[in-house]
Design an enzyme around this catalytic site. Structure first.
Site: not given
Ligand code: MSP
Length: 517
Positions: A22, A127, A296
């Site tokens: 994040h 999921c 990841k």
């Molecule tokens: N809530 C949704 C997004 C809604 S936007 C209208 C979501 N949230 S999340 O918390 O799961 O992830 C948000 C973002 O965090 C991902 O799209 C990505 O940008 C980033 N990442 C989460 N894990 C990641 C990695 N391991 N590596 C890089 N970025 C990643 O999806």
């Protein structure tokens, strides 16, 4: 009024605290936002939290809390994390705020009134990790490859559907023209390839749980969390509440996201906007994943490391610099402690930090901590001119890199100038000039050039390492805050004022010694 530049990050699920993945998106967005401010844009940098849906309801239930109580408890941790990384967002939206929920209901009602939504029934797989419906071919051994520890749910329920399928042709046309883009190119091809296979209508409500925004005309249903979440980009921009602001900043310039959520941003989202005749995003940029040991990083796979475990050792500047420089933006990248130590020591402690302390030391020692008079054109020799043009080149290359949304390339360009300045120190050897009174003016000239180079290095690297940059300006005796600086005013060679009082200070980036830390 300055041109607007609107950049967003995804809003994050708050089932837990932030991890490096994040923070990666957040830091990249912050880098770009800071650079754009220096370019003189009126920047709106939006981030926030995605608080509805099953995933959050389940996380709260596990803590025996109500979802909203859980959200209120954990959201401050996200603010703290971003503060710890020096993130300069202009707005932080929570999807449980009234300024979001009310316009979301109005938006969905309007879709319904226009005949874009119909009642049907959904049967299939879901999921909760992705908060997304899945087709059997997207699963590996019956599980979602992104959330292998979670069970896939069989869903059979009455749902409202959004007529997504009718937008396929318009989406193809949209992403095939060059005015709008999905970046990097490989992602655009991926999206176009899938859309060309045809689109199904999208189930856009859920009936089996109630943690969400109610469908206004049928409150047994809550709005599907992704529809709710995507709308944050316009509710925060004033849609339905502040039309003047909305018209000024929308459409968004860049939605910065990870590649896992490209489909939602490049297909579902623009189709929703098209359905209400609203302008669509200019750019959707999907960066790669951060991997640890090849997997990841995520909360459920236990590889999630929290950013403050690293900022404790490397500082927030060291952290920001490492991820932006080491992982080629747009591609997947692997985090390792060893590479972080190596990158920090070579680029920050040596190239940048040592340069700063050498120059500040010499100005202190030879010139009594005072910036000398700037050289006239006639006083510059070939080597001096090469230094100045290296700065100009680095700056131009950084602008090009940011136009292409690449913090990594921008930093490479900045570092060619940092290294050039280091070799200039060797070339002009101020310590030798200092021994000869007849060379006094030449000593002043080279030290002016070096102090000025430092001032400009701070300016160029401010988007990556804002703390060190501001501290360096202070030590150079520069008045003013980098937060309010601009390339147009502060980016011209020769801006450092004569007589500024310099201070030596401790190492900007103390060398990291693994044995001692
Ligand atoms: N809530 C949704 C997004 C809604 S936007 C209208 C979501 N949230 S999340 O918390 O799961 O992830 C948000 C973002 O965090 C991902 O799209 C990505 O940008 C980033 N990442 C989460 N894990 C990641 C990695 N391991 N590596 C890089 N970025 C990643 O999806």
């Amino acid at each position: 009024m300055a041109d607007s530049f609107y950049i967003s990050t995804p809003i994050y699920y708050i089932n837990d605290v932030p991890h490096l993945g994040h923070a990666y998106t957040e830091v990249a967005a912050d880098f770009i936002a800071r650079f754009k401010r220096l370019q003189g844009y009126d920047v709106t940098f939006l981030t926030g939290t995605d608080e509805h849906g099953q995933k959050i309801a389940q996380a709260a239930e596990a803590k025996q809390m109500k979802p909203k109580e859980w959200a209120d408890e954990i959201v401050p941790r996200w603010h703290e994390a971003w503060k710890g990384l020096n993130i300069s967002y202009d707005d932080f939206i929570r999807t449980t705020e009234a300024r979001h929920e009310e316009p979301v209901q109005r938006f969905v009602q309007e879709l319904y009134d226009r005949g874009e939504i119909y009642l049907g029934s959904y049967e299939g797989l879901y999921c909760v990790g992705c908060e997304a419906f899945k087709t059997p071919d997207e699963l590996v051994d019956g599980r979602c490859p992104l959330h292998p520890t979670r069970e896939i749910e069989q869903v059979k329920e009455e749902n409202y559907f959004f007529r997504l399928s009718k937008y396929a042709d318009r989406l193809i046309e949209l992403w095939e023209t060059d005015e709008r883009s999905v970046l990097p190119e490989v992602r655009r091809n991926e999206v176009l390839g899938k859309v060309k296979q045809g689109l199904d209508d999208l189930s856009m409500s859920r009936i089996s749980f109630d943690w969400g925004i109610p469908i206004p005309w049928d409150s047994k249903h809550v709005i599907y969390v992704w529809i709710d979440a995507l709308l944050n980009y316009i509710t925060a921009a004033g849609y339905g509440s502040d039309e003047a602001k909305f018209n000024r900043i929308w459409p968004v310039d860049v939605h910065l996201i990870g590649k896992d959520i490209l489909w939602f941003h490049s297909v579902i989202w623009p189709a929703m906007l098209m359905a209400l005749d609203l302008p669509v995003p200019r750019t959707v940029y999907a960066h790669g994943f951060l991997l640890v040991g090849g997997a990841k990083m995520s909360k459920s796979s236990l590889t999630g490391i929290s950013p403050n475990e690293l900022t404790e050792s490397f500082g927030s500047d060291g952290y920001r610099y490492y991820f932006m420089r080491e992982v080629s933006f747009g591609q997947d990248g692997t985090f390792s402690w060893e590479s972080m130590v190596a990158r920090y020591n070579s680029d920050l402690a040596n190239d940048y930090g040592n340069l700063a302390s050498r120059v500040l030391n010499m100005v202190g020692r030879y010139l009594d901590e005072k910036v000398p008079q700037a050289p006239s054109e006639a006083e510059l020799d070939e080597g001096d001119r090469r230094l100045i043009s290296a700065y100009e080149r680095a700056f131009a290359e950084m602008e090009t890199a940011i136009e292409a949304l690449s913090p990594t390339e921008a930093l490479k360009a900045a570092w060619t100038f940092v290294r050039k300045t280091n070799s200039y120190v060797e070339e002009v050897s101020p310590w030798a000039l200092a021994k000869d009174e007849a060379k006094r003016r030449r000593l002043e000239i080279v030290l002016y050039n070096l102090a000025e180079a430092l001032r400009l290095i701070a300016l160029l690297t401010f988007p990556a390492t804002p703390g060190a940059a501001q501290e360096l300006w202070r030590r150079l005796g520069v008045e003013g805050e980098l937060d309010r600086a601009s390339f147009a005013v502060d980016g011209k060679w020769g801006g450092l004022a004569e007589g500024s009082k310099t201070t030596k200070g401790d190492a900007l980036f103390p060398r990291f010694d693994d044995d001692k830390n």
